[in-house]
Each structure stands twice: as C-alpha cells, then as structure tokens.
Design an enzyme around this catalytic site. Sequence first.
Site, PDB file in Angstrom:
ATOM      1  N   LYS A  37       0.815  -1.173  -0.090  1.00 26.46           N
ATOM      2  CA  LYS A  37       0.086  -0.078   0.015  1.00 26.46           C
ATOM      3  C   LYS A  37       0.939   1.198   0.084  1.00 26.46           C
ATOM      4  O   LYS A  37       1.562   1.548   0.994  1.00 26.46           O
ATOM      5  CB  LYS A  37      -0.874  -0.061   1.175  1.00 26.46           C
ATOM      6  CG  LYS A  37      -2.031   0.704   1.030  1.00 26.46           C
ATOM      7  CD  LYS A  37      -2.157   2.287   0.900  1.00 26.46           C
ATOM      8  CE  LYS A  37      -2.006   3.062   2.303  1.00 26.46           C
ATOM      9  NZ  LYS A  37      -1.796   4.435   1.895  1.00 26.46           N
ATOM     10  N   GLU A  49      10.081   0.832  10.247  1.00 25.07           N
ATOM     11  CA  GLU A  49      11.039   1.944   9.701  1.00 25.07           C
ATOM     12  C   GLU A  49      10.452   3.184  10.053  1.00 25.07           C
ATOM     13  O   GLU A  49       9.463   3.629   9.378  1.00 25.07           O
ATOM     14  CB  GLU A  49      11.309   1.460   8.274  1.00 25.07           C
ATOM     15  CG  GLU A  49      11.880   0.395   8.013  1.00 25.07           C
ATOM     16  CD  GLU A  49      13.488   0.211   8.508  1.00 25.07           C
ATOM     17  OE1 GLU A  49      13.958   1.164   8.959  1.00 25.07           O
ATOM     18  OE2 GLU A  49      13.987  -0.954   8.656  1.00 25.07           O
ATOM     19  N   CYS A  55      13.789  10.056   5.671  1.00 20.05           N
ATOM     20  CA  CYS A  55      13.727   9.833   7.148  1.00 20.05           C
ATOM     21  C   CYS A  55      14.762  10.011   8.130  1.00 20.05           C
ATOM     22  O   CYS A  55      14.728  10.311   9.041  1.00 20.05           O
ATOM     23  CB  CYS A  55      13.389   8.168   7.079  1.00 20.05           C
ATOM     24  SG  CYS A  55      14.445   7.092   6.237  1.00 20.05           S
ATOM     25  N   GLU A  95       9.950  15.268  15.013  1.00 16.82           N
ATOM     26  CA  GLU A  95      10.219  15.139  13.460  1.00 16.82           C
ATOM     27  C   GLU A  95       9.280  16.137  12.755  1.00 16.82           C
ATOM     28  O   GLU A  95       8.095  16.175  12.781  1.00 16.82           O
ATOM     29  CB  GLU A  95       9.811  13.738  13.021  1.00 16.82           C
ATOM     30  CG  GLU A  95      10.551  13.386  11.949  1.00 16.82           C
ATOM     31  CD  GLU A  95      10.112  12.320  11.110  1.00 16.82           C
ATOM     32  OE1 GLU A  95       9.010  11.637  11.314  1.00 16.82           O
ATOM     33  OE2 GLU A  95      10.987  11.776  10.062  1.00 16.82           O
TER      34      GLU A  95
HETATM   35  P1  NDP Z   1       2.458   7.995   7.885  1.00 16.43           P
HETATM   36  O1  NDP Z   1       2.825   7.264   8.988  1.00 16.43           O
HETATM   37  O2  NDP Z   1       1.330   9.196   8.140  1.00 16.43           O
HETATM   38  O3  NDP Z   1       1.824   6.973   6.810  1.00 16.43           O
HETATM   39  C1  NDP Z   1       2.615   5.995   6.020  1.00 16.43           C
HETATM   40  C2  NDP Z   1       1.629   4.997   5.582  1.00 16.43           C
HETATM   41  O4  NDP Z   1       0.819   4.676   6.555  1.00 16.43           O
HETATM   42  C3  NDP Z   1       0.856   5.712   4.267  1.00 16.43           C
HETATM   43  O5  NDP Z   1       0.788   4.808   3.420  1.00 16.43           O
HETATM   44  C4  NDP Z   1      -0.356   6.176   5.041  1.00 16.43           C
HETATM   45  O6  NDP Z   1      -1.596   6.408   4.084  1.00 16.43           O
HETATM   46  C5  NDP Z   1      -0.720   4.824   5.829  1.00 16.43           C
HETATM   47  N1  NDP Z   1      -1.417   4.907   7.018  1.00 16.43           N
HETATM   48  C6  NDP Z   1      -1.740   5.987   7.759  1.00 16.43           C
HETATM   49  N2  NDP Z   1      -2.706   5.874   8.682  1.00 16.43           N
HETATM   50  C7  NDP Z   1      -2.613   4.436   9.166  1.00 16.43           C
HETATM   51  C8  NDP Z   1      -3.157   3.448   9.893  1.00 16.43           C
HETATM   52  N3  NDP Z   1      -3.592   4.091  10.910  1.00 16.43           N
HETATM   53  N4  NDP Z   1      -2.758   2.114   9.636  1.00 16.43           N
HETATM   54  C9  NDP Z   1      -1.956   1.696   8.417  1.00 16.43           C
HETATM   55  N5  NDP Z   1      -1.706   2.644   7.688  1.00 16.43           N
HETATM   56  C10 NDP Z   1      -1.790   3.762   7.856  1.00 16.43           C
HETATM   57  O7  NDP Z   1       3.751   8.431   7.255  1.00 16.43           O
HETATM   58  P2  NDP Z   1       4.090   9.658   6.301  1.00 16.43           P
HETATM   59  O8  NDP Z   1       3.481   9.105   5.073  1.00 16.43           O
HETATM   60  O9  NDP Z   1       3.811  10.942   6.682  1.00 16.43           O
HETATM   61  O10 NDP Z   1       5.619   9.329   5.714  1.00 16.43           O
HETATM   62  C11 NDP Z   1       6.545   9.985   6.541  1.00 16.43           C
HETATM   63  C12 NDP Z   1       7.209   9.441   7.558  1.00 16.43           C
HETATM   64  O11 NDP Z   1       7.858   8.182   7.114  1.00 16.43           O
HETATM   65  C13 NDP Z   1       8.112  10.324   8.267  1.00 16.43           C
HETATM   66  O12 NDP Z   1       8.012  10.167   9.870  1.00 16.43           O
HETATM   67  C14 NDP Z   1       9.599   9.539   7.893  1.00 16.43           C
HETATM   68  O13 NDP Z   1      10.488   9.843   8.821  1.00 16.43           O
HETATM   69  C15 NDP Z   1       9.222   8.325   7.772  1.00 16.43           C
HETATM   70  N6  NDP Z   1      10.170   7.365   7.029  1.00 16.43           N
HETATM   71  C16 NDP Z   1      11.013   6.536   7.400  1.00 16.43           C
HETATM   72  C17 NDP Z   1      11.926   5.651   6.851  1.00 16.43           C
HETATM   73  C18 NDP Z   1      12.788   4.524   7.502  1.00 16.43           C
HETATM   74  O14 NDP Z   1      13.418   3.972   6.695  1.00 16.43           O
HETATM   75  N7  NDP Z   1      12.746   4.497   8.745  1.00 16.43           N
HETATM   76  C19 NDP Z   1      12.111   6.022   5.358  1.00 16.43           C
HETATM   77  C20 NDP Z   1      11.183   7.134   4.724  1.00 16.43           C
HETATM   78  C21 NDP Z   1      10.337   7.758   5.632  1.00 16.43           C
HETATM   79  P3  NDP Z   1      -1.763   7.822   3.636  1.00 16.43           P
HETATM   80  O15 NDP Z   1      -0.909   8.111   2.733  1.00 16.43           O
HETATM   81  O16 NDP Z   1      -2.893   7.699   3.057  1.00 16.43           O
HETATM   82  O17 NDP Z   1      -1.956   8.489   4.958  1.00 16.43           O
END
Ligand code: NDP
Length: 483
Positions: free
Chosen positions: A181, A255, A289, A386
Amino acid sequence: MRFEYAQDSEARSLVALRDSYGLFIGGSFAGGSSVFKTISPASEEVLAEVTHGTTEDVDRAVAAARQAYERVWSTMPGAERGRYLFRIARLLKERAPELSVLETLDSGKPIRQTRDVDLPLAAAHFFYHAGWADKLGYAGFGATPRPLGVAGQVIGWSSPLLMLAWKIAPALACGNTVVLKPAETTPLSALAFAEICQQADLPPGVVNVVTGDGTTGQLVAAHPGLDKVAFTGSAEVGKEIARACALSGKRLTLELGGTAANIVCADANIEAAVEGIITGVFASQGHVCGAGSRLLVQEPILDDLIAALKRRMTTLRLGDPLDSDTDVGAVNSRAQLDKIAELAASGEAEGATRWSAPFALPDRGFWFPPTVFTDVSDTYRIGTEELAGPVLTVAAFHTPEQAVERANSTRYGLSAGIWTQQGPLLGWLASRLRAGVVWANTFNRFDPAAPFGGYRESGFGREGGRHGLEAYLDMPGTGTPDV
Ligand code: NDP
C-alpha cells in the site's frame, strides 16, 4: 551577483500518464468503486485518478498473494526467483528516465534526487537481492531458511519508489509474496512498478499494489491473512500498527522517522561539513527519514559555521522540481506544509531565532524556504519533534560528552552524522550514539548492502544487507520478535 541559470528541465513528455489507475491484484489492473485524485505538489495540477482500496479489495489482494505464495513463489528454486529480480532491476534501469520524472511529478522531489539517487538505488536493491535469492543458505541463517509467507507492506511518501524497493526486493528474494500500500499522495511510481512486474512476467499475485489512504493502510496492516507486516512511516502510525499486530503471530518490522543529529567537531573541514548539512536536511526538502535536522556544533567554530551555512543556503535553488538545477523542490502535500509551518511557528514562539534563505516562493503549489533555527533548547518542540521539512535547528556543545548527551536526547534513533578528522574521536562518538546508522564525514549515503533501521521510536528491524533478509525469513529465535 546572483548568476541566473537557463532552465534545464527533464522532459515531462517522458511520462504518459493515464487518466485513471486501477488496483494491481493477481497480475492485472482493475478499477474500484471509489477513486481519489493524486496531484503534483509543485503545481497542484491533477495528475490522475487512483482507486481507493476497500476491504474487499484488500481481501482479494491477500488471497492472490497467498495463492501465488503456495502454488508458485515459495516452491520456485532461488536461482529462478533471482532471475525475475534481475529482470525487474534491468527494467527499472531501462525505464529510469521516465520513472524519475513520474516520481518527481507526484512527490515534488527534485529530479536530481529521483534521477541520480532514488532510481539508481532502487534498481541496485533489486540487483543486490537478486544475488541473494539462490544463496540464502549461505547467509548465516541455517542451510535451508524458509520464507514467512505473505507480507503486507505499507509505505509513506518520502522516497516512494526507493522505499518500495527496500520492501519488495528482500521479500521476493526470500520467497515471500506481497501486498503493498503506497502513500495516498505518491501512488504513481508503485503503479508504474506494477507495470514493470507485468513486463518482467512475474507470476500473477507475487506482487499486488493496493492504493488508498490511511484506512486502506489499516486494512492491510490488520489483515488476518498475513504472516508479516512491514511499515515505513511515522512513529504515531507505527505504534498503531504494532498494537494491531500484537499477539497475532505476524512478524513485524517498523521503519519510522527520526530527528537525526549532525555533529560538527571543531577540527572538521567546514566546507565539507556545510555541504553535508545541506545534503542532510535541505536536499529533497528534508523529506528523508534520516534527515540531519539537528545540527550540533562545537563552540569554537559555531559562528563561522553558521555564517558559511547561511551563505551556502542563499545559493540553493528552490522551484520547479523537474529543473535539473533545482536543489529544493515542493513539500509533498498541503497537510505536510501546514505541519512544517506550525512547528516552525512554535519554534519562534518558544524563543528560538529563525532565519530563512531569501527565496521568492512560487505562487502555486506547496513550498517552504530552507530555514535555520538558532538558540534552540533541547526541550523546544522544533528540536524534538520530527518535522520532515527543510528546517534545521542548531545548538552548540563544548565537549564530546555533551555532544553525545544532546544527540541522544531524543525519543528517536534512526541516523546521525559526525564531522571530524580525528579517527579516535570519530570512533568514540559513533560508539556512543543511539542511532541505527552513523555517517562519518558524509550524510544520507545509502547502499543496498548496508543495513538501515532505527532504535527506540525510530522502529525496529533492518532493511538492506544480510540483516535485512532476516526480516523475511522464518527463523524462530532470531530476528524481530513476534508481537
Ligand atoms: P504516515 O505514518 O502518515 O503514513 C505512512 C503510510 O501509512 C501511508 O501509506 C499512510 O497512508 C498509511 N497509514 C496512515 N494511517 C495508517 C493507519 N492507521 N494504519 C495503517 N496505515 C496507515 O507517514 P508519512 O506518509 O507521513 O511518511 C513520512 C514518515 O515516514 C516520516 O516520519 C519519515 O521519517 C518516515 N520514513 C521512515 C523511513 C525509514 O526507513 N525509517 C524512510 C522514509 C520515511 P496515507 O498516505 O493515506 O496517509
């Protein structure tokens, strides 16, 4: 005098966007009852309509993945699985010009990042894991390590295609099948990847892509038909997913985000450090990230370093992400822009000093100028939460002990950087930093052979390298715990 460059844009015409995209389930695309629009964050132009995956869609995707796992993928010899991964890697390379433009359009990241970093690295992840597929018995996990089964993978909007590669390549190499997803705001590169799976003749159901918003993510993460959940995103959602998976028997890797410290010691090469700071937090608008959002500078060089940094920041170019000269592109969404603006305002309100590079921001789209906060206390929200934007906080330290204390004074622990020319000091600092990855005299360098992952609220489990395989192999007593 500011030198004005002529525009040098990658051709938008490299991408043939469809008006609408269906879900990729069981090897073919099919539309659904509900759709949403994905837009370019740089112009707010609608790029395409994308299907919103429902409960039934996720059920179908998991069933397709299960069937592919049992009938084809888990029993296929590793060398043959590896050939599919090689094909995917080759196709990613062949289609890299188109895919980097697509990723830039949908995410707002500068083309220099998508074309020169994300796409080559995504292909490299498939090449690397293709090599492992028939050698898993030599990876140190026993002679015949077994796959886990069906993996549900949910990813965010920062580096979408690269995060997809980090998830799908090791899963497939180890013999698992997947339901992925992508983020609501960046679904297009995952859908292009689905086309690549078709081109590579990947058996139907081995990879399934279900687009949608957070509710679709919830459906995937909580699905009882999965053996494994892998998530990249925020700590808040990561915790929710951990709760949803608790006692389900599913393996879980998280992650999550970070607020990485970038430590510059008094003997560091200031010019190199400034470039590393810029790469660390302003490249890709801080949508990384591991972004080095907390700069810690040893007192004697603090003023010189800040002056050099501000000079360099004024030479950055912010604007059209498709222009090869652009350093800072568009913020991924209005929601993310609002979050950055709110946290920046809180920094000022709490007493930090704000300086933004003097940029004229485009009229349309979502933009935030590269910004530095000085006089930041460790308790300010701007220094502890963050932000995932082009914002840097700066604090001073006197002794290496103080640097370690300030660097570790966060609930995250994903990455960190150290700038010094003294090897022993480097080793001393690195061994005390509570971060999954520590870069030395560089920042934001990734390699498929190097494991990446966090401590504490930055999550658990590793992606990349031999350690990353562990997350997709069934080995009681090793790897991340069942939750
Ligand atoms: P989110 O946690 O908001 O969303 C991540 C994914 O989860 C999206 O596909 C989102 O859908 C989905 N999602 C949202 N709510 C839920 C839920 N309740 N249950 C299951 N899935 C859900 O993160 P962001 O999209 O804002 O991503 C940025 C974040 O990712 C930052 O914190 C960044 O640091 C981190 N990151 C970490 C990395 C690592 O390797 N450690 C690498 C890259 C990023 P939708 O898009 O529709 O909200």
